[in-house]
Design a protein around this motif. Structure first.
Motif, short mmCIF file in Angstrom:
data_model
loop_
_atom_site.label_atom_id
_atom_site.label_comp_id
_atom_site.label_asym_id
_atom_site.label_seq_id
_atom_site.Cartn_x
_atom_site.Cartn_y
_atom_site.Cartn_z
N THR A 68 0.83 -1.21 0.00
CA THR A 68 0.00 0.00 0.00
C THR A 68 0.86 1.26 0.00
OG1 THR A 68 -1.78 -1.16 1.16
CG2 THR A 68 -1.83 1.24 1.22
N ASP A 69 1.99 1.21 0.72
CA ASP A 69 2.91 2.36 0.72
C ASP A 69 3.37 2.69 -0.69
OD1 ASP A 69 4.58 1.60 3.89
OD2 ASP A 69 2.74 2.71 3.43
N VAL A 70 3.72 1.66 -1.47
CA VAL A 70 4.17 1.90 -2.84
C VAL A 70 3.02 2.40 -3.71
CG1 VAL A 70 5.26 0.86 -4.86
CG2 VAL A 70 5.94 0.13 -2.58
N VAL A 71 1.83 1.84 -3.51
CA VAL A 71 0.65 2.29 -4.27
C VAL A 71 0.43 3.78 -4.03
CG1 VAL A 71 -1.85 2.08 -4.48
CG2 VAL A 71 -0.45 0.03 -4.31
N ASN A 72 0.55 4.21 -2.77
CA ASN A 72 0.34 5.63 -2.45
C ASN A 72 1.45 6.50 -3.01
OD1 ASN A 72 -1.98 4.95 -1.04
ND2 ASN A 72 -0.92 4.77 0.92
N LYS A 73 2.69 5.99 -3.05
CA LYS A 73 3.81 6.77 -3.58
C LYS A 73 3.68 7.00 -5.08
CE LYS A 73 7.40 5.35 -0.28
NZ LYS A 73 8.64 4.56 -0.10
N THR A 74 3.11 6.03 -5.77
CA THR A 74 3.08 6.08 -7.24
C THR A 74 1.76 6.60 -7.80
OG1 THR A 74 2.37 3.75 -7.29
CG2 THR A 74 4.73 4.20 -7.46
N VAL A 75 0.83 6.99 -6.93
CA VAL A 75 -0.50 7.38 -7.42
C VAL A 75 -0.44 8.62 -8.30
CG1 VAL A 75 -1.07 8.82 -5.41
CG2 VAL A 75 -2.90 7.73 -6.73
N SER A 76 0.52 9.53 -8.02
CA SER A 76 0.62 10.75 -8.83
C SER A 76 1.82 10.74 -9.76
CB SER A 76 0.71 11.98 -7.90
OG SER A 76 1.84 11.87 -7.06
N SER A 77 2.41 9.57 -9.90
CA SER A 77 3.60 9.45 -10.74
C SER A 77 3.25 9.61 -12.22
CB SER A 77 4.28 8.10 -10.51
OG SER A 77 5.33 7.90 -11.42
N ALA A 78 4.21 10.17 -12.96
CA ALA A 78 3.98 10.34 -14.40
C ALA A 78 3.87 8.98 -15.09
CB ALA A 78 5.12 11.15 -15.02
N ASP A 79 4.64 8.02 -14.61
CA ASP A 79 4.57 6.67 -15.16
C ASP A 79 3.64 5.84 -14.28
OD1 ASP A 79 7.07 4.15 -16.07
OD2 ASP A 79 4.88 4.18 -16.23
N GLN A 80 2.47 5.52 -14.78
CA GLN A 80 1.49 4.78 -13.99
C GLN A 80 1.70 3.27 -14.01
OE1 GLN A 80 -1.17 6.15 -12.10
NE2 GLN A 80 0.07 7.97 -12.42
N GLY A 81 2.73 2.82 -14.75
CA GLY A 81 2.95 1.38 -14.85
C GLY A 81 3.21 0.72 -13.51
N GLN A 82 4.11 1.33 -12.71
CA GLN A 82 4.41 0.77 -11.39
C GLN A 82 3.19 0.80 -10.49
OE1 GLN A 82 7.36 -0.60 -10.25
NE2 GLN A 82 8.02 -0.51 -12.39
N HIS A 83 2.44 1.88 -10.56
CA HIS A 83 1.23 2.00 -9.74
C HIS A 83 0.25 0.88 -10.07
CE1 HIS A 83 -1.99 3.92 -7.47
NE2 HIS A 83 -2.79 3.71 -8.50
#
Length: 469
Positions: free
Chosen positions: A201-216
């Motif tokens: 969940t920590d990673v999901v929250n970190k990547t929610v606004s990332s330009a690359d949504q692949g990791q999210h």
């Protein structure tokens, strides 16, 4: 009759049966007494001859050399790491000071080196390390396991913090729950899954606004799967409670496990209540100061907004934790009531019915362990890929086996059972021989009385015969 016994190697079949009929009560009582007394003695010997210790496993996923790895292991067993781990468990400063030395003395670390890497010319850098801890003082299994887990987790947490964008590195596989009662085993699976779900969940929250949504997207998909596994585990837990199913000979019974869980959650609720009350007072104090504070050297402008926001966020987090803990307490207490009632019905079932229900639970439990291990391995790979993707040089280390209790003994159960069987056979033999002796004495007495009865009759006959002559 005595002559018959001697002619047939001591006794006839009829006499053997007669002895059994007269002595079976004595034989049974002797066997029961010896079984209890000698069995208790063997149990004591087994306990004395059994060594208990605790074991967990760490895995280093990064490349290193033996010199730097030795320094890492030194940090793992350092007083600093151990004292922080004890603090994480809630021990007071005095308790931490008293326990740190004992834990260091009881803890040992050994690398796992494959057979083909031993004695070769190539330098091998172990990745897997087994931590072994001897029992600490008068602490029980639960406390000892908690200490070893805390030492590993504290080290992992510290070791992994060299980059701010790194995924949490505590990814645990499940342990061996063969000796656990069902609710205890399921509870452990729920705890491990919850920890890993938090990391994802920590990673999901970190990547929610990332330009690359692949990791999210990758982590969100795994998050969804873990939430589903957690829900299914809770269903299995409720199923066990509703049916009152328990494992015979478990180290910690379902009742004891639920009682322990209830006590721990109650203590957590009390602690959170106190924490929340403290934060409420601090927030009031900060809010009452406004934007200015007067010091002895004049008026000083103080911006309390950052402190207020921090306290308010922490207070909100504590409220959420209290709500969760209160709900968990209600669930555990209801489960305890349900299980206690259902266990009575389960105890009334036939042995075949109990065996069938236990087999069903074992099958489901094993399936969950296998599925979770595969899922956690997948999460581990995702974490490694994510760390590489972010360009971080953070260390990656995993607790691949949480602390478990192990027992070793030079005396196996088979040897002890064989000794008990031999003693019981000898007991039956001597008890039977004692009955035979009493039987023989009774025969001799009857024979002697019969001979006495015959003598007077012969004496009376002789005078009459003399008168006729």
């Amino acid at each position: 009759m005595q002559e018959d016994m001697h002619e047939n190697n001591g006794m006839t079949v009829k006499q053997f049966v007669d002895i059994l009929k007269k002595s079976w009560v004595t034989i049974v009582i002797c066997v029961l007494i010896v079984a209890v007394v000698f069995g208790s003695f063997l149990a004591i010997v087994k306990v004395v001859a059994t060594d208990t210790y605790y074991q967990g496993t760490l895995y280093f996923a990064d490349t290193s050399n033996n010199e730097s790895r030795a320094a890492d292991i030194s940090n793992l067993t350092s007083a600093d790491n151990i004292s922080k781990a004890l603090g994480d468990l809630g021990y007071t400063e005095e308790e931490v000071a008293a326990l740190t030395g004992d834990v260091r003395h009881a803890l040992s670390v050994a690398p796992v080196v494959p057979a083909d890497a031993q004695g070769g010319d190539t330098v091998y850098v172990p990745s897997t390390y087994v931590l072994t801890m001897q029992p600490i003082g008068d602490l029980g299994d639960t406390e000892n396991q908690a200490i070893l887990n805390a030492v590993m987790n504290r080290f992992v947490s510290t070791y992994s913090k060299s980059g701010t964008d790194v995924a949490a590195s505590i990814v645990m596989t499940t342990g061996n729950y063969a000796s656990y009662d069902y609710l205890h085993a399921i509870g452990e699976l729920i705890d491990v899954t919850t920890v890993n779900l938090g990391s994802v969940t920590d990673v999901v929250n970190k990547t929610v606004s990332s330009a690359d949504q692949g990791q999210h997207g990758l982590f969100a998909a795994v998050q969804s799967r873990m939430i589903g596994e957690l829900a299914r585990l809770q269903v299995l837990q409720n199923t066990v409670a509703v049916n009152g199913v328990y494992r015979e000979g478990a180290a910690l019974s379902n009742e004891a496990y639920l009682e322990l869980e209830s006590s721990e959650i109650a203590a957590k609720v009390t602690s959170l209540d106190s924490t929340i009350a403290s934060y409420e007072e601090m927030i009031k104090s900060v809010a009452s100061q406004g934007g200015q504070a007067t010091a002895g050297n004049g008026s000083v402008i103080i911006d309390n907004s950052a402190l207020f926001n921090y306290l308010n966020n922490t207070y909100t987090k504590a409220l959420n934790e209290l709500q969760t803990a209160t709900e968990n307490q209600r669930v555990i207490d209801n489960m305890k009531t349900t299980y206690d009632t259902a266990k009575t019905a389960f105890d009334a079932m036939t042995a075949e019915q109990k065996t069938a229900m236990r087999a069903d639970v074992d099958k489901e439990l094993n399936a969950y362990v296998e599925a979770l291990n595969a899922l956690f391995a997948e999460v581990s790979e995702l974490f490694n890929d994510y760390n590489d993707y972010t360009g971080s040089t953070a260390n990656s280390i995993y607790v691949i086996a949480p602390a478990s209790t192990l027992n070793t003994s030079s005396l196996s159960n088979t040897v002890l059972l064989l000794a008990l069987l031999i003693v019981l056979v000898l007991t039956v033999f001597f008890a039977f021989m004692h009955g035979r002796k009493k039987y023989m004495q009774a025969l001799e007495k009857v024979q002697a009385e019969a001979e006495r009865d015959d003598r007077p009759a012969q004496a009376e006959v002789k005078p009459k015969e003399e008168e006729k002559e």
